[in-house]
Enzyme design. Structure first.
Site, PDB file in Angstrom:
ATOM      1  N   ASP A  63      77.111  17.346  35.849  1.00 42.52           N
ATOM      2  CA  ASP A  63      75.708  17.981  35.237  1.00 42.52           C
ATOM      3  C   ASP A  63      75.991  19.393  35.039  1.00 42.52           C
ATOM      4  OD1 ASP A  63      73.007  18.318  34.435  1.00 42.52           O
ATOM      5  OD2 ASP A  63      72.325  18.500  36.735  1.00 42.52           O
ATOM      6  N   GLU A 114      77.691  23.023  31.102  1.00 43.93           N
ATOM      7  CA  GLU A 114      77.591  23.672  29.621  1.00 43.93           C
ATOM      8  C   GLU A 114      78.669  24.566  29.865  1.00 43.93           C
ATOM      9  OE1 GLU A 114      74.891  22.978  31.219  1.00 43.93           O
ATOM     10  OE2 GLU A 114      74.479  21.110  30.150  1.00 43.93           O
ATOM     11  N   ASP A 143      67.263  17.425  30.041  1.00 41.61           N
ATOM     12  CA  ASP A 143      65.962  17.197  30.704  1.00 41.61           C
ATOM     13  C   ASP A 143      65.035  17.117  29.613  1.00 41.61           C
ATOM     14  OD1 ASP A 143      67.355  17.731  32.844  1.00 41.61           O
ATOM     15  OD2 ASP A 143      67.174  19.966  32.942  1.00 41.61           O
TER      16      ASP A 143
HETATM   17  C1  GLC Z   1      69.495  19.342  35.648  1.00 41.41           C
HETATM   18  C2  GLC Z   1      69.747  17.704  35.366  1.00 41.41           C
HETATM   19  C3  GLC Z   1      68.698  17.115  35.829  1.00 41.41           C
HETATM   20  C4  GLC Z   1      68.801  17.049  37.623  1.00 41.41           C
HETATM   21  C5  GLC Z   1      68.810  18.547  37.826  1.00 41.41           C
HETATM   22  C6  GLC Z   1      69.048  18.584  39.589  1.00 41.41           C
HETATM   23  O1  GLC Z   1      68.158  19.850  35.298  1.00 41.41           O
HETATM   24  O2  GLC Z   1      69.635  17.789  33.889  1.00 41.41           O
HETATM   25  O3  GLC Z   1      68.981  15.633  35.431  1.00 41.41           O
HETATM   26  O4  GLC Z   1      68.056  16.223  38.056  1.00 41.41           O
HETATM   27  O5  GLC Z   1      69.620  19.411  37.061  1.00 41.41           O
HETATM   28  O6  GLC Z   1      70.414  18.396  39.647  1.00 41.41           O
END
Ligand code: GLC
Length: 809
Positions: A402, A405, A480
């Site tokens: 995650d 980017e 998200d």
């Molecule tokens: C980002 C991710 C989400 C995750 C959060 C905390 O917003 O897209 O899926 O729960 O980070 O890690």
């Protein structure tokens, strides 16, 4: 929040107008065995053939004869030989493979034709002080598909996107020109011809399909334009050819096809175990629980928080007993902290990204000031991959990437500084040039590292950000989203275009991430989600819980029913995954992929096919109990009621809350298996193969292996070929278990034939039983149930065996 002041006429920033000049005129050409270079006043165009159906046209504003390096997104290829150039008075005709380019000497525009005479667009290159632009023609009736993960509908015509991986927490609405993934693939479709254009540029790339009516343009900012023209003539050809360029998904472990439960965050190990127990006690199948950032000590990757998770090994063994897997989140940001091993090691080994003055680039993410591995270097990828030993030691084989980017909270651009230098295996480039590929390389590091460490077990990686080719390493979830009804609909078109852009293994947070789900929304979203390749329910901190049982008994029951259906359908689903690893075709398909000549399918963004045979038409509005469904040509059956429809028409279907409108194509072969609470082996001892009569003759390859190891690559797998043939009062079923790389005991197969157009009188070579329970007791026989109009045929299928049944009326 913004107010109307944003559009105050006196404060609007007027866009500076760029003057574009064409790159011509033509000066000459040169060619070798494997390339042709056309030079003109301001640039060179170099042509190479990747395959007879894929031609690369790279344009560089500087350099005598610039031979651009393909990005790391592409699989290596050796260009083909056999160019032939004919110089005419006004144009050059350049023939190679199955394509011909006609270059207009005056304007340096070119048009592309296939050997079959199909035109694959005309292109003009021009440049300004800031950008290089390629303008391509769009036929009047053309639809444009692809472009990976974008907002909007299936057809991208009339939209504008900027390929620039972005952490977009704001609601995903059509104004969002950039999201987490960048896949610059355009698929230009008309009833007569389809072709693709892939722009290989991991830097910022604008794709504008809005400005002009009959053309679009692509703009890059680094003085280079690397285009791949991909011929059709069908959409399937373009998608398959694109997968030759950027690769196909490796077969994931079967458990990753199961239902998955996540939340930001399950806070401690008791909560995780309780969650797992809840699934089992409530009898809702589930395979995976995700650990979000709270499992870590101070959000430091490769650590467990000792208070919240004091005994990860104990937790893992408890979960294993219950049949669960854990997938922890791993972000790229490494906390800057003396004494933190990953940080100190990376620093010492020079693994982190550096600014032009040679200092580590530091940006804030969850752990506060963090440094970022330079995944563009093989050494860093290997180092990062090896760090996953930490997770593998606990029996973990799936990783969630995650914030890659990469997201940087305190930077004005919300990402890494564009001037950061990536070492890029000895060919340094700036972050601005490599931004979109950073995440792909992180997924590569994770996947390859896990692959090595797991020693024969298949890893699973899911990523938020990515670039073309990401399918080689990771599944993709769409970031998200929110618990909005609109986002249910959006998840369909996103999934469809991701699939057309090479990413077959994709899905959205079921129930929505931000905002608060309602029971009705969760029920509707779960109905849809179980038919998306990646099936995970995830929600954000401070939102209402949305595990299947957190609303009322009705919603819980609906979630159970649909999750169970997914588990029953695993043989069908897994076979589609396998097919995608061979063909590159999506699992979740827009109708236009299967019915490319049917204009009614061209803009269908709210229904889809799972494989060829199941048509899913979700409900995505509150209170709705009816919807319009388009059924394409052929005969279709309502999955629930068996109602028969002649296709090529729109119908209105009734869908109370527990019903997802679902249709089966006549001719379909849908292998299913017994319900389990978690996926086991993909070597199903009992198969229920549902055959839908009244269709054209049909065939299906049912794929099996152990579901977990890489032995499938050594041939430890089976393909059971099933086919049916129907004529007058005769229905033939043929099944052959011929590719027996996987040793197995006899299988018990129950064929259920739906909608035979005659009453069966005999099924040779087996005998009839007069009650269903007798069939259950015997290893073979047939039974016709007049009430539900189902013909049941039971048999055993051994290795290397072939069976055939002839049903006569
Ligand atoms: C980002 C991710 C989400 C995750 C959060 C905390 O917003 O897209 O899926 O729960 O980070 O890690």
């Amino acid at each position: 929040m913004q107010t109307s002041e944003k559009i105050h006429p006196d404060q609007l920033e007027s866009e500076s107008i760029s003057i574009y000049r064409d790159i011509g005129p033509y000066k000459g050409y040169e060619y070798g065995e494997k390339y042709v270079t056309v030079s003109c006043e301001h640039a060179n165009l170099t042509l190479k053939l990747v395959t007879p159906d894929i031609v690369r046209v790279s344009c560089s504003l500087d350099g005598e004869n610039a031979q651009l390096e393909p990005s790391k997104a592409l699989l290596p290829y050796d260009p083909l030989e056999g160019w032939n150039v004919i110089e005419w008075e006004n144009e050059l005709e350049i023939n190679g493979g199955n394509v011909a380019l006609f270059v207009d000497k005056a304007a340096l525009s070119f048009r592309v034709k296939t050997a079959q005479g199909k035109l694959c667009g005309s292109y003009t290159l021009s440049f300004s002080d800031a950008a290089l632009r390629c303008q391509g023609t769009m036929d009047d009736e053309a639809m444009i598909y692809g472009l990976g993960e974008t907002t909007g509908y299936l057809n991208k015509r009339g939209e504008r996107y900027t390929m620039w991986n972005s952490d977009v927490f704001d609601p995903h609405v059509p104004d969002m020109e950039s999201l987490y993934q960048s896949i610059p693939l355009l698929i230009h479709h008309t009833p007569d011809n389809t072709f693709g254009l892939f722009i290989d540029n991991p830097g910022k790339t604008v794709i504008d399909l809005r400005e002009a009516v009959d053309s679009y343009f692509v703009e890059t900012v680094n003085g280079e334009m690397d285009l791949y023209l991909i011929t059709g003539p069908e959409i399937k050809d373009v998608v398959a050819n694109y997968s030759i360029l950027t690769g196909k998904m490796p077969l994931p472990p079967l458990w990753s096809l199961g239902y998955q439960q996540s939340r930001f965050s399950y806070m401690n190990q008791e909560e995780v175990i309780q969650l797992a127990q809840n699934f089992r006690s409530k009898g809702i199948p589930c395979d995976v629980i995700y650990l979000d950032i709270h499992y870590m000590n101070d959000y430091k990757v490769f650590t467990f928080d000792k208070d919240r998770f004091p005994d990860p090994a104990g937790m893992m063994s408890e979960l294993k007993k219950l049949g669960f897997r854990i997938v922890p989140i791993v972000d790229p940001g490494v906390k800057v902290q003396d004494g933190y091993e990953v940080y100190e090691q990376g620093l010492e080994m020079g693994r982190f990204c550096r600014t032009p003055d040679g200092k580590e680039y530091v940006g804030d993410v969850w752990p506060g000031p963090s440094v970022f591995p330079d995944f563009t270097d093989e050494g860093t990828r290997e180092w990062w991959g090896a760090l996953h030993q930490f997770y593998v030691d606990y029996g973990i084989s799936g990783i969630w990437n995650d914030m890659n980017e990469p997201s940087v909270f305190n930077s004005p651009t919300k990402t890494m500084d564009a001037n950061v230098i990536h070492r890029n295996d000895g060919h340094p480039k700036t972050h601005g040039e490599m931004h979109n590929i950073y995440s792909l390389l992180m997924s590569q590091a994770t996947y390859e590292g896990m692959e090595k460490l797991l020693q024969g077990e298949r890893p699973f990686v899911v990523t938020r950000a990515g670039y073309a080719g990401v399918q080689r390493y990771a599944a993709v979830w769409t970031g998200d989203n929110r618990s909005y009804w609109e986002h249910i609909r959006l998840s369909i078109s996103m999934g469809l275009n991701l699939g057309l852009s090479g990413v077959a293994f994709c899905g959205s947070d079921i129930g929505g991430f931000m905002h608060h789900a309602s029971g009705e929304l969760l029920a509707r979203w779960t109905q849809l989600g179980v038919f998306t390749p990646f099936c995970r329910n995830h929600s954000a901190i401070d939102t209402r819980n949305q595990e299947p049982w957190t609303f009322d008994a009705e919603v819980e029951e609906i979630c159970r029913k649909y999750i169970e259906l997914r588990y029953r359908m695993l043989p069908y689903l897994y076979s589609l995954f396998y097919d995608s690893t061979c063909t590159g075709l999506p699992i979740m398909r827009p109708l236009v992929l299967e019915y490319p000549k049917d204009a009614n399918t061209y803009q269908l963004s709210d229904q889809f096919l799972l494989g060829k045979d199941l048509l899913v038409a979700p409900i995505y509005e509150p209170g709705k109990q009816h919807r319009v469904v388009y059924l394409p040509e052929g005969i279709w059956f309502d999955y629930w009621t068996g109602t028969r429809y002649e296709g090529g028409t729109h119908i209105i279907t009734h869908a109370p809350l527990d019903i997802l409108p679902l249709f089966v194509r006549a001719g379909a072969i849908l292998p299913q298996t017994q319900l389990m609470q978690h996926t086991g082996q993909a070597n199903w001892q009992e198969l229920d193969i549902h055959l839908y009569a009244q269709g054209a003759d049909h065939a299906f390859a049912l794929y099996e292996d152990d579901g977990i190891s890489d032995q499938n690559l050594q041939g430890a797998c089976n393909l059971i070929q099933i086919s049916t043939e129907e004529k007058d009062k005769r229905f033939a079923i043929h099944a052959a278990n011929k590719v027996c790389g996987l040793q197995q005991n006899d299988k018990s197969i129950l064929f259920t034939v739906h909608h035979l157009s005659f009453i069966p009188k005999s099924v040779s070579p087996i005998s009839e039983v007069h009650e269903m329970k007798h069939l259950e007791e015997r290893s073979s026989g047939w039974y016709y149930d007049k009430q539900d109009d189902h013909l049941y045929i039971k048999t055993q299928l051994a290795n290397l065996q072939e069976v055939e049944f002839i049903v006569k009326g």
